[in-house]
Scaffold this active site. Structure first.
Site, PDB file in Angstrom:
ATOM      1  N   ALA A 282       7.334   2.928   7.210  1.00  0.00           N
ATOM      2  CA  ALA A 282       8.605   2.212   7.099  1.00  0.00           C
ATOM      3  C   ALA A 282       9.181   2.475   5.710  1.00  0.00           C
ATOM      4  O   ALA A 282       8.443   2.827   4.785  1.00  0.00           O
ATOM      5  CB  ALA A 282       8.358   0.721   7.290  1.00  0.00           C
TER       6      ALA A 282
ATOM      7  N   GLY B 287       4.161   2.826   9.720  1.00  0.00           N
ATOM      8  CA  GLY B 287       5.067   2.857  10.869  1.00  0.00           C
ATOM      9  C   GLY B 287       5.140   4.241  11.496  1.00  0.00           C
ATOM     10  O   GLY B 287       5.395   4.373  12.702  1.00  0.00           O
TER      11      GLY B 287
ATOM     12  N   GLU C 116       2.362   4.440  13.766  1.00  0.00           N
ATOM     13  CA  GLU C 116       2.618   3.525  14.894  1.00  0.00           C
ATOM     14  C   GLU C 116       3.554   4.174  15.910  1.00  0.00           C
ATOM     15  O   GLU C 116       3.364   4.042  17.120  1.00  0.00           O
ATOM     16  CB  GLU C 116       3.202   2.200  14.369  1.00  0.00           C
ATOM     17  CG  GLU C 116       2.145   1.392  13.615  1.00  0.00           C
ATOM     18  CD  GLU C 116       2.703   0.127  12.982  1.00  0.00           C
ATOM     19  OE1 GLU C 116       3.619   0.269  12.138  1.00  0.00           O
ATOM     20  OE2 GLU C 116       2.248  -0.967  13.314  1.00  0.00           O
TER      21      GLU C 116
ATOM     22  N   GLU D 285      -0.923  -0.154   5.160  1.00  0.00           N
ATOM     23  CA  GLU D 285      -0.089  -1.325   4.845  1.00  0.00           C
ATOM     24  C   GLU D 285      -0.760  -2.311   3.895  1.00  0.00           C
ATOM     25  O   GLU D 285      -0.095  -2.916   3.049  1.00  0.00           O
ATOM     26  CB  GLU D 285       0.328  -2.051   6.135  1.00  0.00           C
ATOM     27  CG  GLU D 285       1.373  -1.321   6.964  1.00  0.00           C
ATOM     28  CD  GLU D 285       0.781  -0.338   7.973  1.00  0.00           C
ATOM     29  OE1 GLU D 285      -0.410   0.032   7.842  1.00  0.00           O
ATOM     30  OE2 GLU D 285       1.513   0.077   8.889  1.00  0.00           O
TER      31      GLU D 285
END
Ligand code: 3H9
Length: 705
Positions: free
Chosen positions: A62, A101, A104, A124
């Site tokens: 992200a 992310g 993911e 993270e």
């Protein structure tokens, strides 16, 4: 240029993220991927879709810049949902780093192919976060619960090979990843491969024994003191055992938001950006380019010189190491070999890799052998005369354009540079011990250091996996200059009635790995003792070092002699309270004539930490450091300041600069104004109600660009 590009190769469509430098999943990327998914769904010709990227890496996560800002739609979960519902065969094409992310998104594709050398991970926790886009629910379905838990709680990425073995990727590729991904997708289409939705897979919990999560929590708590994210991550993954996929994702989102708004995450995100911004040299002419560094010389093969040589060898850079005799070279090599044994034992390096690295380090007793070096680093004792003599020699033998660096931790780099006919090529490279492991490198900019030389040092720091922080010349540069006040107050506190173990406990509880007395015992009390004798006595508060000086004079130099402030059993590093040292302290308290009193934990903490802020502010005001965040980076990476508290200047902003200035004034009244004097900047910020970071970003935005 579209941030998310699209192309077709036969029946295969490619959705390609192009958001340099690391393809962070910004709002435009999220919106772009959703648009492209809709586009391919409507195209009957498309039988399979590749989710890939352009540039140096797959999506590295992200966009961290968006955290802490108002949410921007669409969120990452919406992209995941779009991927999960697509009726076309989806293949993720991974290379570089597939992180957070990014990983993911890849997990939500039906298949994954990775270029050899790809790193895959859920890092993270390093930002005080947990996976927030289904990672805690999908990863266990792909690699098993234990492996997923380990990856998510440790934050450590795994290699493509390990990912293949674990079931996270389905195929490894070499060469062009997109070509390989298209071929893989075509094969899957030809074989009528099923759309393997990760969310629909079962989780195998057969290897989860009773009490597994409790034990895991305990183990994790012991190594992640002060952090909330690891516990939240465990909770998110544990839900896999009791919830269906959709409830697990909702639960994960709740925990993710809790982590996102924690003060630890805010601090860790500050550190992430500070560690990147620190590499920017303000107002550097963009035409200036770094010099090439292909060979390095190191003067001295002691603990420091050996560690520095290893740091370069670890990065594949050949080193010529100068010592006084063949025996000294041999001894240095033995020490380095012994140091590498630790890495072999931990499974980080193989015997063959160690041999390869050692082969890069060549010993010599002859200065002339530095003739080919692009950079020569002096790493001998802290003795000005000796250093000056060495620099005269280096100036004589080094080729024109070679950079000459001193590893001094206190001495005047300008005076050393002045011994040469090339002061523009001289700077300080202050490594921290053990130099092969410690991440911090202070890059000391002398008055005449050429910007090109400075830039070379900044780039080189990254190449050898260090964080280089530029400091101007002053006594102790950024880190050690600040250390003085911290150690001084610890020394005074024990004379006033606190016990060394109380001081150490308070600092440990704040989040440092060790308190000041335990650290000094570890480093060797004699080091500070000798150092203090090199400088005018008025630099120091004599009372502050009464205990330490007496201990050294008694031969108690710390862990290496089995006793210092504490005593140590043979082979143990565990400090134990020692009546001998207590007796010395009692005598010194009497001799100093300080009234004895009970000192509370809060006073101990503030007396030790406020001097860091006070000196840090002066360092900024004198332009010794460019930015408050640079100081944070130094103290986190070199002195054990807890990263989740953001560093001393960030912490000061949270405490409130006004409050700190008021406390300094009170300490000045009660303990004398000699040390407790707020400088110009601290007073100004206090008066204006500003924080350090806020002020610097407002006043000097260009130094962050
Ligand atoms: C996440 O994904 C949460 C999700 O689970 C859920 C969301 C709902 N964002 O390190 P470098 C910048 S959390 C923004 O020198 P390298 C960096 O600041 C995220 N910017 O390169 C620097 O900028 P500048 C999980 C980022 O080749 C530039 O890129 N992911 C981001 O040595 C180059 O960086 C992570 O935690 C980002 N995510 O190493 C990965 N990442 O040039 C964090 C980097 O202006 N990143 N930048 O100074 C890394 O570990 C390394 O950057 C990486 C590349 C290994 C990727």
């Amino acid at each position: 240029m579209a941030v998310v590009g699209f192309e077709k190769r036969g029946e295969v469509a490619l959705i390609l993220v192009d958001n340099p430098p690391v393809n962070a999943i910004s709002r435009q990327v999220r919106a772009g991927i959703i648009d492209r998914i809709i586009q391919v769904q409507e195209d009957p010709q498309v039988k399979a879709v590749i989710l890939g990227a352009i540039g140096r890496t797959f999506m590295a996560g992200a966009d961290i810049k968006e955290f802490g800002q108002p949410p921007l739609e669409p969120g990452l979960p919406a992209v995941l949902q779009a991927l999960d519902h697509t009726p076309k065969l989806m293949v993720a094409a991974l290379f570089g780093s597939a992180l957070g992310g990014g990983l993911e998104l890849a997990q939500a594709c039906h298949y994954r192919i990775a270029l050899k050398g790809t790193k895959l991970g859920q890092p993270e926790v390093n930002l005080g976060l947990i996976p927030g886009a289904g990672g805690s629910q999908r990863l266990p379905r792909l690699v098993g619960l234990k492996k997923a838990l380990e990856m998510i709680v440790s934050g450590r990425p795994i290699s493509a090979e390990e990912a293949l073995e674990a079931g996270l990727v389905d195929r490894l590729a070499e060469g062009d990843i997109l070509e390989a991904a298209v071929a893989f997708a075509e094969q899957m289409v030809a074989e009528h491969a099923a759309l393997r939705r990760t969310s629909m897979l079962d989780v195998d919990t057969s290897d989860i024994e009773a009490g597994f999560f409790d034990a895991y929590r305990q183990k994790t708590a012991a190594r992640s003191r002060g952090l909330v994210a690891p516990e939240l991550a465990i909770e998110a993954v544990e839900a896999v055992t009791s919830m269906n996929f959709s409830d697990g994702v909702t639960n994960e989102r709740r925990l993710f938001m809790q982590a996102l708004y924690s003060k630890e995450s805010e601090a860790l995100r500050h550190v992430f950006f500070a560690e990147h911004v620190v590499r920017r040299i303000p107002h550097l002419d963009p035409m200036i380019k770094p010099r090439r560094i292909d060979a390095v010389g190191v003067v001295g093969g002691g603990t420091m010189g050996g560690g520095i040589s290893m740091a370069f060898a670890n990065a594949g850079i050949p080193v010529t190491m100068l010592e006084v005799s063949d025996q000294a070279i041999e001894a240095a090599k033995q020490r380095m070999r012994a140091n590498y044994q630790g890495a072999i034992k931990r499974g980080k390096l193989t015997e063959a890799e160690v041999e390869e690295r050692l082969a890069l380090i060549r010993g010599t007793t002859n200065y002339e052998d530095f003739g080919e070096a692009d950079l020569i680093i002096e790493a001998v004792f802290e003795q000005m005369d000796l250093k000056k003599e060495i620099f005269r020699e280096l100036d004589r033998v080094a080729r024109p354009g070679a950079i000459l660096a001193t590893n001094t931790s206190y001495l005047d780099t300008n005076a050393i540079a002045a011994e040469t006919n090339r002061p523009g090529d001289v700077l300080g490279l202050h490594f921290f011990s053990p130099a092969n492991l410690m991440r911090l490198l202070e890059i000391v900019k002398a008055a005449k250091t050429h910007p090109e030389v400075l830039l070379t040092a900044v780039k080189l720091a990254k190449r050898i996996s260090k964080i280089g922080v530029i400091s101007a010349v002053c006594h102790g540069f950024i880190g050690n200059r600040m250390l003085e006040g911290y150690i001084r107050e610890a020394g005074l506190l024990v004379l006033e009635g606190a016990e060394p173990q109380d001081v150490d406990q308070v600092i440990y509880d704040f989040g440092f790995a060790m308190g000041p007395f335990a650290v000094m015992d570890l480093a060797g009390l004699d080091i500070g003792y000798m150092l203090r004798r090199q400088f005018p006595a008025e630099r120091f508060d004599a009372n502050a070092y009464r205990l330490l000086d007496r201990l050294v004079e008694m031969g108690r130099k710390g862990q290496k002699t089995g006793a210092g402030v504490y005593k140590y059993e043979a082979g143990s590093r565990q400090p134990q309270i020692d009546p001998v040292s207590e007796g010395v302290l009692a005598e010194e308290r009497k001799a100093a004539g300080f009234p004895q009193r009970r000192i509370g934990d809060e006073e101990i903490l503030l007396r030790c930490l406020f001097p860091l802020v006070l000196e840090g502010a002066k360092i900024l005001d004198e332009n010794v450091a460019y930015r408050p965040g640079d100081i944070d980076v130094v103290w986190i990476n070199g002195y054990g300041f807890p990263a989740y508290k953001g560093g001393p200047m960030y912490w000061a902003d949270k405490v409130g600069v006004g409050k700190i200035e008021a406390a300094i004034e009170i300490f000045g009244e009660t303990h004398g104004g000699r040390w407790w004097q707020a400088g110009r900047l601290l007073k100004y910020l206090s008066r204006e109600g500003l924080g350090f970071e806020e002020y610097y970003r407002q006043k000097f935005p260009s130094i962050y660009e």
